[in-house]
Design a protein around this motif. Structure first.
Motif, PDB file in Angstrom:
ATOM      1  N   PHE A  13       0.867  -1.235   0.037  1.00  9.07           N
ATOM      2  CA  PHE A  13      -0.070  -0.163  -0.200  1.00  9.07           C
ATOM      3  C   PHE A  13       0.882   1.244  -0.129  1.00  9.07           C
ATOM      4  CE2 PHE A  13      -3.410  -2.831   1.140  1.00  9.07           C
ATOM      5  CZ  PHE A  13      -4.380  -2.187   0.646  1.00  9.07           C
ATOM      6  N   VAL A  14       0.255   2.247  -0.799  1.00 16.37           N
ATOM      7  CA  VAL A  14       1.287   3.216  -1.110  1.00 16.37           C
ATOM      8  C   VAL A  14       0.340   4.635  -0.444  1.00 16.37           C
ATOM      9  CG1 VAL A  14       2.600   2.489  -2.986  1.00 16.37           C
ATOM     10  CG2 VAL A  14       0.474   3.782  -3.278  1.00 16.37           C
ATOM     11  N   ASN A  15      -0.701   4.592  -0.223  1.00 13.68           N
ATOM     12  CA  ASN A  15      -1.653   5.572   0.241  1.00 13.68           C
ATOM     13  C   ASN A  15      -2.418   5.375   1.643  1.00 13.68           C
ATOM     14  OD1 ASN A  15      -3.511   3.996  -1.083  1.00 13.68           O
ATOM     15  ND2 ASN A  15      -4.529   5.728  -1.463  1.00 13.68           N
ATOM     16  N   ALA A  16      -1.908   4.225   2.255  1.00 14.77           N
ATOM     17  CA  ALA A  16      -2.738   3.653   3.358  1.00 14.77           C
ATOM     18  C   ALA A  16      -1.716   3.666   4.467  1.00 14.77           C
ATOM     19  CB  ALA A  16      -3.455   2.227   3.204  1.00 14.77           C
ATOM     20  N   SER A  17      -2.375   3.997   5.684  1.00 11.70           N
ATOM     21  CA  SER A  17      -1.559   3.655   6.879  1.00 11.70           C
ATOM     22  C   SER A  17      -1.193   2.220   7.231  1.00 11.70           C
ATOM     23  CB  SER A  17      -2.178   4.491   8.098  1.00 11.70           C
ATOM     24  OG  SER A  17      -3.565   3.798   8.438  1.00 11.70           O
ATOM     25  N   ARG A  18      -0.363   2.113   8.191  1.00  5.04           N
ATOM     26  CA  ARG A  18      -0.108   0.582   8.450  1.00  5.04           C
ATOM     27  C   ARG A  18      -1.731  -0.097   8.941  1.00  5.04           C
ATOM     28  NH1 ARG A  18       5.011   2.029  11.071  1.00  5.04           N
ATOM     29  NH2 ARG A  18       6.575   2.105   9.320  1.00  5.04           N
ATOM     30  N   ARG A  19      -2.043   0.877   9.838  1.00  9.10           N
ATOM     31  CA  ARG A  19      -3.428   0.320  10.409  1.00  9.10           C
ATOM     32  C   ARG A  19      -4.404   0.001   9.450  1.00  9.10           C
ATOM     33  NH1 ARG A  19      -7.428   3.919  14.081  1.00  9.10           N
ATOM     34  NH2 ARG A  19      -8.895   2.098  14.571  1.00  9.10           N
ATOM     35  N   GLU A  20      -4.449   0.990   8.466  1.00  5.71           N
ATOM     36  CA  GLU A  20      -5.530   0.805   7.311  1.00  5.71           C
ATOM     37  C   GLU A  20      -5.353  -0.498   6.436  1.00  5.71           C
ATOM     38  OE1 GLU A  20      -7.222   5.390   6.113  1.00  5.71           O
ATOM     39  OE2 GLU A  20      -4.991   4.808   5.619  1.00  5.71           O
ATOM     40  N   ALA A  21      -4.017  -0.719   6.206  1.00  2.14           N
ATOM     41  CA  ALA A  21      -3.726  -1.849   5.300  1.00  2.14           C
ATOM     42  C   ALA A  21      -3.745  -3.131   6.232  1.00  2.14           C
ATOM     43  CB  ALA A  21      -2.005  -1.541   5.095  1.00  2.14           C
ATOM     44  N   ALA A  22      -3.851  -3.040   7.521  1.00  3.71           N
ATOM     45  CA  ALA A  22      -3.952  -4.059   8.276  1.00  3.71           C
ATOM     46  C   ALA A  22      -5.044  -4.488   8.550  1.00  3.71           C
ATOM     47  CB  ALA A  22      -3.054  -3.862   9.583  1.00  3.71           C
ATOM     48  N   GLN A  23      -5.909  -3.486   8.399  1.00 12.24           N
ATOM     49  CA  GLN A  23      -7.461  -3.776   8.745  1.00 12.24           C
ATOM     50  C   GLN A  23      -8.403  -4.067   7.449  1.00 12.24           C
ATOM     51  OE1 GLN A  23      -8.725  -0.349  10.753  1.00 12.24           O
ATOM     52  NE2 GLN A  23      -8.493  -1.103  12.727  1.00 12.24           N
ATOM     53  N   ALA A  24      -7.444  -4.054   6.226  1.00  9.54           N
ATOM     54  CA  ALA A  24      -8.222  -4.289   4.984  1.00  9.54           C
ATOM     55  C   ALA A  24      -8.782  -5.718   4.947  1.00  9.54           C
ATOM     56  CB  ALA A  24      -7.245  -3.858   3.901  1.00  9.54           C
ATOM     57  N   THR A  25      -9.844  -5.849   4.663  1.00  8.85           N
ATOM     58  CA  THR A  25     -10.524  -7.246   4.222  1.00  8.85           C
ATOM     59  C   THR A  25     -10.174  -7.718   2.978  1.00  8.85           C
ATOM     60  OG1 THR A  25     -12.366  -6.721   5.884  1.00  8.85           O
ATOM     61  CG2 THR A  25     -12.563  -8.556   4.575  1.00  8.85           C
ATOM     62  N   LEU A  26      -9.524  -8.769   3.023  1.00  9.23           N
ATOM     63  CA  LEU A  26      -8.721  -9.287   1.573  1.00  9.23           C
ATOM     64  C   LEU A  26      -9.736 -10.400   1.060  1.00  9.23           C
ATOM     65  CD1 LEU A  26      -6.321  -7.598   2.608  1.00  9.23           C
ATOM     66  CD2 LEU A  26      -4.907  -9.537   1.598  1.00  9.23           C
ATOM     67  N   PRO A  27      -9.876 -10.395  -0.153  1.00 11.69           N
ATOM     68  CA  PRO A  27     -10.489 -11.499  -0.983  1.00 11.69           C
ATOM     69  C   PRO A  27      -9.902 -12.750  -0.560  1.00 11.69           C
ATOM     70  CG  PRO A  27      -9.191 -10.256  -2.579  1.00 11.69           C
ATOM     71  CD  PRO A  27      -9.085  -9.612  -1.251  1.00 11.69           C
ATOM     72  N   ASP A  28     -10.502 -13.998  -0.977  1.00 13.98           N
ATOM     73  CA  ASP A  28      -9.873 -15.451  -0.925  1.00 13.98           C
ATOM     74  C   ASP A  28      -8.810 -15.485  -1.940  1.00 13.98           C
ATOM     75  OD1 ASP A  28      -9.200 -17.929  -0.651  1.00 13.98           O
ATOM     76  OD2 ASP A  28     -11.177 -18.678  -1.106  1.00 13.98           O
ATOM     77  N   LEU A  29      -7.828 -15.213  -1.502  1.00 10.89           N
ATOM     78  CA  LEU A  29      -6.516 -15.102  -2.839  1.00 10.89           C
ATOM     79  C   LEU A  29      -6.389 -16.303  -3.382  1.00 10.89           C
ATOM     80  CD1 LEU A  29      -3.932 -12.887  -0.741  1.00 10.89           C
ATOM     81  CD2 LEU A  29      -5.584 -12.311  -2.239  1.00 10.89           C
ATOM     82  N   ASP A  30      -6.591 -17.724  -2.410  1.00 11.10           N
ATOM     83  CA  ASP A  30      -6.403 -19.236  -3.008  1.00 11.10           C
ATOM     84  C   ASP A  30      -7.467 -19.252  -4.233  1.00 11.10           C
ATOM     85  OD1 ASP A  30      -4.395 -19.494  -1.395  1.00 11.10           O
ATOM     86  OD2 ASP A  30      -5.466 -20.444  -0.116  1.00 11.10           O
ATOM     87  N   SER A  31      -8.861 -18.518  -4.159  1.00 11.69           N
ATOM     88  CA  SER A  31      -9.647 -18.899  -5.288  1.00 11.69           C
ATOM     89  C   SER A  31      -9.659 -18.160  -6.527  1.00 11.69           C
ATOM     90  CB  SER A  31     -11.150 -18.517  -4.585  1.00 11.69           C
ATOM     91  OG  SER A  31     -11.241 -17.365  -4.433  1.00 11.69           O
ATOM     92  N   LEU A  32      -8.777 -17.119  -6.700  1.00 10.25           N
ATOM     93  CA  LEU A  32      -8.506 -16.171  -7.761  1.00 10.25           C
ATOM     94  C   LEU A  32      -7.645 -16.990  -9.001  1.00 10.25           C
ATOM     95  CD1 LEU A  32      -7.492 -12.909  -5.871  1.00 10.25           C
ATOM     96  CD2 LEU A  32      -9.685 -13.475  -6.904  1.00 10.25           C
ATOM     97  N   ASN A  33      -8.247 -16.507 -10.027  1.00  8.43           N
ATOM     98  CA  ASN A  33      -7.562 -16.952 -11.336  1.00  8.43           C
ATOM     99  C   ASN A  33      -6.676 -15.822 -11.772  1.00  8.43           C
ATOM    100  OD1 ASN A  33      -6.738 -18.236 -13.648  1.00  8.43           O
ATOM    101  ND2 ASN A  33      -8.922 -18.324 -14.714  1.00  8.43           N
ATOM    102  N   TRP A  34      -5.463 -15.926 -11.089  1.00 10.38           N
ATOM    103  CA  TRP A  34      -4.527 -15.048 -11.275  1.00 10.38           C
ATOM    104  C   TRP A  34      -4.000 -14.593 -12.721  1.00 10.38           C
ATOM    105  CZ3 TRP A  34      -3.325 -11.618  -7.465  1.00 10.38           C
ATOM    106  CH2 TRP A  34      -3.595 -12.157  -6.227  1.00 10.38           C
ATOM    107  N   ASP A  35      -4.135 -16.093 -13.530  1.00 16.01           N
ATOM    108  CA  ASP A  35      -3.651 -15.715 -14.898  1.00 16.01           C
ATOM    109  C   ASP A  35      -4.608 -14.880 -15.768  1.00 16.01           C
ATOM    110  OD1 ASP A  35      -1.350 -17.427 -14.547  1.00 16.01           O
ATOM    111  OD2 ASP A  35      -2.478 -19.177 -15.198  1.00 16.01           O
ATOM    112  N   ARG A  36      -5.577 -14.824 -15.301  1.00 20.02           N
ATOM    113  CA  ARG A  36      -6.862 -13.914 -16.009  1.00 20.02           C
ATOM    114  C   ARG A  36      -6.949 -12.411 -15.379  1.00 20.02           C
ATOM    115  NH1 ARG A  36      -8.834 -16.157 -20.293  1.00 20.02           N
ATOM    116  NH2 ARG A  36     -11.004 -15.232 -20.165  1.00 20.02           N
TER     117      ARG A  36
END
Length: 167
Positions: A13-36
């Motif tokens: 993150f380039v525009n978020a505080s450490r706290r904002e970055a830590a509190q971000a709810t991330l998507p399920d990264l294992d379910s993503l089709n990264w190639d697309r």
């Protein structure tokens, strides 16, 4: 796009505080089709006006915290500034990002229109319509899709690069 870990995203993150970055709810990264994916974008389930985008800039992930403009009144059709899809114009929203560094701490922001559910990678990969491609051969249609993909990557990268730029 290269597959990313939770730690890679949170530290990018380039525009978020450490706290904002830590509190971000991330998507399920294992379910993503990264190639697309040409960039990773998602809405925060716990904070409806907060969204996030991660794009690769010079081979490195750059993450940006976005705020969605509150929707008021009648929704208007618009073209996404990133995928420039002319078919899917119903779910385009204004997103605003605080700039990185001192400029962002002073309140400087930058905004753009992006597909509300961040489906740009799907939009650029759809088959060209007859209006877009005419009587083009299959090879020419594939080239149109490839040019769309390259354009999306360039425009998304330019936006996150601009957010990260410190004056």
């Amino acid at each position: 796009m290269h597959a990313l870990t939770e730690q890679q995203i949170r530290s990018a993150f380039v525009n978020a505080s450490r706290r904002e970055a830590a509190q971000a709810t991330l998507p399920d990264l294992d379910s993503l089709n990264w190639d697309r994916l040409d960039y990773l974008g998602w809405r925060d389930r716990k904070a409806p006006l907060s969204s996030y985008v991660v794009a690769e800039v010079d081979g490195e992930p750059v993450a940006v915290l976005l705020r969605a403009a509150e929707r008021t009144g009648k929704r208007r059709k618009a073209v996404c500034a990133w995928c420039e899809d002319v078919v899917n114009t119903d779910d385009v929203a204004l997103y605003v990002a605080r700039r990185g560094g001192a400029a962002g701490r002073k309140g400087d922001t930058i905004g753009t229109l992006i597909c509300g559910e961040f489906q740009c990678s799907q939009n650029v990969r759809r088959k060209p319509t007859r209006a877009e491609a005419g009587d083009a051969t299959e090879e020419e249609r594939e080239l149109i899709v490839q040019l769309r993909i390259e354009g999306l990557r360039e425009r998304a990268g330019r936006f996150v690069r601009e957010v990260a730029r410190t004056r």
